[in-house]
Design a protein around this motif. Structure first.
Motif, PDB file in Angstrom:
ATOM      1  N   ARG A  52       0.790  -1.328  -0.076  1.00 18.96           N
ATOM      2  CA  ARG A  52       0.097  -0.003  -0.153  1.00 18.96           C
ATOM      3  C   ARG A  52       0.884   1.450   0.178  1.00 18.96           C
ATOM      4  NH1 ARG A  52      -4.732  -1.753   3.662  1.00 18.96           N
ATOM      5  NH2 ARG A  52      -6.041  -2.561   2.230  1.00 18.96           N
ATOM      6  N   ARG A  53       2.258   1.201   0.497  1.00 18.31           N
ATOM      7  CA  ARG A  53       3.125   2.352   0.340  1.00 18.31           C
ATOM      8  C   ARG A  53       3.487   2.725  -0.630  1.00 18.31           C
ATOM      9  NH1 ARG A  53       6.229  -0.436   4.805  1.00 18.31           N
ATOM     10  NH2 ARG A  53       4.963  -0.037   6.785  1.00 18.31           N
ATOM     11  N   PRO A  56      -1.252   2.687  -3.717  1.00 23.23           N
ATOM     12  CA  PRO A  56      -2.395   3.119  -2.967  1.00 23.23           C
ATOM     13  C   PRO A  56      -3.669   2.571  -3.734  1.00 23.23           C
ATOM     14  CG  PRO A  56      -1.598   5.003  -4.320  1.00 23.23           C
ATOM     15  CD  PRO A  56      -0.570   3.833  -4.528  1.00 23.23           C
ATOM     16  N   ASP A  62      -8.778  -1.827  -3.834  1.00 24.38           N
ATOM     17  CA  ASP A  62      -7.571  -2.184  -3.050  1.00 24.38           C
ATOM     18  C   ASP A  62      -6.489  -2.859  -3.782  1.00 24.38           C
ATOM     19  OD1 ASP A  62      -5.874  -2.673  -0.991  1.00 24.38           O
ATOM     20  OD2 ASP A  62      -6.965  -4.525  -0.328  1.00 24.38           O
TER      21      ASP A  62
END
Length: 180
Positions: A52-53, A56, A62
């Motif tokens: 996720r870093r 995004p 997701d």
């Protein structure tokens, strides 16, 4: 090599399935029961949080979960390198396997919903599974109305998913240079 392949495929299948479930739950905005949420997030957070870093969520999806599932299937598909496949072939095998996992996951969810409807339609997980299947079944229910009170949309969905699985296999088996 077959035993190693079995172990790697099983672990990858569980992790990849959980990551795909996580992606699907968030894509259609279904809140899972607490036990399912704990299992899903505990099993996948080690990969999703770092991703996720880098990637995004965009558009309410997701992407880290989906990319995580692809990375898992790619890692599992690297066993084909040992068998002499090229890196390009391994990448295509990973794509085919990921799409296959998605189709098998949809089929499994449909079968679980059918079992719930037969055994206990009021089971605690039944509404959750129903909500996961709704995006697949809603368009079919417009075309295939219930006959005599029996909903045949699940049967039609299963047949369509099996056809998609066959087409996927035919598409990838026709590619030159692939080790099948």
């Amino acid at each position: 090599m077959n035993i190693l392949s079995l172990i790697v495929d099983t672990v990858a299948g569980v992790l990849g399935g959980v990551l795909l479930l996580r992606f699907w739950m968030q894509a259609i905005r279904v809140r899972p029961p607490m036990q399912v949420a704990q299992f899903t997030f505990q099993l996948s957070d080690w990969l999703v949080r770092p991703l996720r870093r880098i990637v995004p969520g965009v558009g309410g999806y997701d992407w880290a979960s989906l990319i995580g599932a692809f990375l898992i299937v790619l890692a599992a598909s690297c066993l084909y390198l040992v068998r002499g496949a090229s890196a390009e072939a391994v990448l295509l095998i990973a794509c085919q396997r990921l799409l296959g996992w998605m189709l098998w996951g949809c089929m499994a969810l449909l079968i679980v919903e059918v079992i719930f409807s037969w055994i206990n339609p009021h089971a605690p997980l039944a509404p959750f599974v129903r909500a996961l299947n709704e995006p697949l079944l809603r368009p079919l229910r417009r075309i295939v109305p219930p006959l005599g009170g029996i909903d045949f949309s699940v049967l039609v969905a299963l047949i369509l998913l099996q056809i998609a699985q066959m087409l996927l296999g035919m598409l990838f088996s026709s590619m030159p240079g692939m080790l099948w």
